[in-house]
Design a protein around this motif. Structure first.
Motif, short mmCIF file in Angstrom:
data_model
loop_
_atom_site.label_atom_id
_atom_site.label_comp_id
_atom_site.label_asym_id
_atom_site.label_seq_id
_atom_site.Cartn_x
_atom_site.Cartn_y
_atom_site.Cartn_z
N VAL A 102 4.92 7.60 -3.07
CA VAL A 102 5.55 7.44 -1.76
C VAL A 102 6.64 8.48 -1.58
O VAL A 102 6.70 9.18 -0.56
N PHE A 103 7.51 8.60 -2.59
CA PHE A 103 8.61 9.56 -2.49
C PHE A 103 8.09 10.99 -2.44
O PHE A 103 8.60 11.82 -1.66
N SER A 117 2.24 6.31 -14.30
CA SER A 117 1.90 5.13 -13.51
C SER A 117 2.79 5.02 -12.28
O SER A 117 2.34 4.59 -11.21
N LEU A 118 4.05 5.44 -12.40
CA LEU A 118 4.94 5.42 -11.24
C LEU A 118 4.48 6.43 -10.19
O LEU A 118 4.64 6.20 -8.99
N MET A 119 3.91 7.55 -10.63
CA MET A 119 3.42 8.54 -9.67
C MET A 119 2.12 8.08 -9.00
O MET A 119 1.69 8.69 -8.01
N ASP A 120 1.53 7.01 -9.50
CA ASP A 120 0.42 6.37 -8.79
C ASP A 120 0.91 5.20 -7.95
O ASP A 120 0.13 4.54 -7.26
N GLY A 144 8.72 1.16 -8.33
CA GLY A 144 7.93 0.54 -9.38
C GLY A 144 8.32 -0.90 -9.66
O GLY A 144 7.71 -1.57 -10.50
N GLY A 145 9.33 -1.39 -8.97
CA GLY A 145 9.79 -2.77 -9.13
C GLY A 145 10.76 -3.11 -8.02
O GLY A 145 11.03 -2.28 -7.15
N ASP A 190 0.86 -1.19 0.00
CA ASP A 190 0.00 0.00 0.00
C ASP A 190 0.90 1.24 0.00
O ASP A 190 1.63 1.49 0.97
N VAL A 191 0.83 2.05 -1.07
CA VAL A 191 1.77 3.16 -1.19
C VAL A 191 1.58 4.22 -0.12
O VAL A 191 2.56 4.79 0.40
#
Length: 380
Positions: free
Chosen positions: A252-253, A244-247, A228-229, A198-199
């Motif tokens: 998180v970052f 998609s990484l920002m979702d 992302g991985g 869960d981010v």
């Protein structure tokens, strides 16, 4: 005759007064002032009645190029005793940080002596105090040395109070052993070492740990941007888009950058490729990812540090010297070089040459050092 002398004296006096008066309208010759770049010791700057930012600026303005280049390096050391050869290494390269691992640690007393030796050598050699780091979450459990770190996923299920309690106790323990930097927290949600998938919860856990560590004068470093991985797998390739990484882990970052700005955490990058954003370079060599995305878009103004560049260089298929220079130019501030004295020398020589010939500009060098010094002065 007496009248003439009297008139002459009055005339001379009047001329003298005119000279004084006219001189007041002119700038008096300046006496040479001490140079703004005259060396000022770390202790003197730390004692200044000024903000951490002002102290960092002052340090960058007065530090020698040799000292600046040393700040870019965080090195590993061999053995369990801080002996004369290691003292010479610290004095020669004037490094910004030292990373200890399992092989350097046997007992509490031994570790305290090791870290005290590092601090004493830096102090007596007029060096900037180095970060003294470990990766606390991945340390092998030794009852005689430190508390066990609870399995991340189990700890997450126990709740934020349990996370806070363990972080507080381990931070106190780290400080007692002489450390000031934890090269964690794992905030990616896709790793074996992740706390959760869960981010938003991952961000809350990272924030909790960082704040508890900071309250006990221990810095942290988030692993690994942009996520992302599973970034613990060497040579991993990720094709996810930035959106998609920002979702995902990117969120998180972003949350942690906002929530823990005052705690001055580092962010760690490694040799994973995010091919949709930069198909030609791993994250640690990508200006597009580090400078354009992390720095400019997400407004991160702290220290970016690499994972061990010996691994990164091998994955990227290049020399560690070239890798070190290129990651600094991509936007990293510190490189980790683990243990091998020859590799430490090679990286230091490469960085020195790159600054000398302009491959690394003075502006990029100063920017990196300012990030490092701002972090160090914030813990005074």
């Amino acid at each position: 005759m007496k009248q003439f002398v009297k008139r002459l004296a009055c005339g001379v006096l009047a001329m003298a007064m005119i000279g004084v008066i006219s001189g007041c309208g002119q700038e008096a010759p300046s006496t040479p002032a001490s140079s703004d770049r005259a060396p000022i010791g770390y202790k003197a700057i730390a004692a200044m009645n000024a903000s951490a930012a002002e102290k960092a600026d002052r340090s960058v303005h007065t530090m020698s190029r040799e000292d600046k280049i040393g700040q870019l390096m965080c090195i590993g050391l061999e053995g369990t005793t801080f002996d004369e050869s290691q003292k010479k290494l610290l004095r020669k390269y004037r490094v910004g940080g030292i990373l200890l691992d399992h092989d350097n640690m046997e007992s509490k007393e031994q570790v305290r002596a090791f870290t005290q030796g590092i601090r004493d050598t830096a102090n007596t050699s007029s060096l900037m105090p180095p970060f003294i780091a470990m990766n606390r979450e991945r340390m092998q459990y030794r009852p005689s040395l430190m508390l066990p770190w609870t399995d991340p996923k189990l700890l997450s299920k126990q709740g934020l109070d349990a996370v806070s309690s363990l972080a507080t106790r381990t931070a106190i323990e780290m400080r007692d052993l002489g450390f000031n930097l934890n090269l964690g927290v794992m905030v990616n949600t896709h790793s074996f070492y992740s706390y959760t998938s869960d981010v938003d919860r991952a961000a809350r856990i990272g924030e909790t740990i960082t704040k508890r560590y900071a309250a006990n004068r221990i810095f942290t470093a988030y692993q690994y941007f942009p996520g992302g991985g599973d970034y613990t797998v060497p040579g991993m390739r990720i094709d996810a888009s930035k959106a998609s990484l920002m979702d995902d882990d990117g969120r998180v970052f972003a949350q942690l950058i906002d929530a823990t700005r005052d705690e001055h955490p580092m962010i760690m990058v490694n040799a994973v490729k995010v091919t949709s954003i930069d198909a030609d370079h791993p994250v640690s060599l990508s200006k597009t990812i580090i400078t354009d995305w992390l720095r400019k878009e997400l407004a991160f103004d702290g220290v970016v540090i690499t994972d061990d560049i010996e691994v990164g260089a091998a994955v990227a298929g290049m020399s560690i010297e070239d890798y070190a220079v290129r990651t600094i130019n991509a936007g990293s501030d510190m490189v980790i070089v683990c243990k091998h004295p020859k590799h430490i020398k090679d990286v230091h020589d490469a960085l020195t040459q790159a600054v000398a010939d302009g491959t690394i500009s003075e502006a990029r060098l100063d920017e990196a050092v300012r990030h490092i010094m701002l972090m160090k002065f914030s813990n005074e």
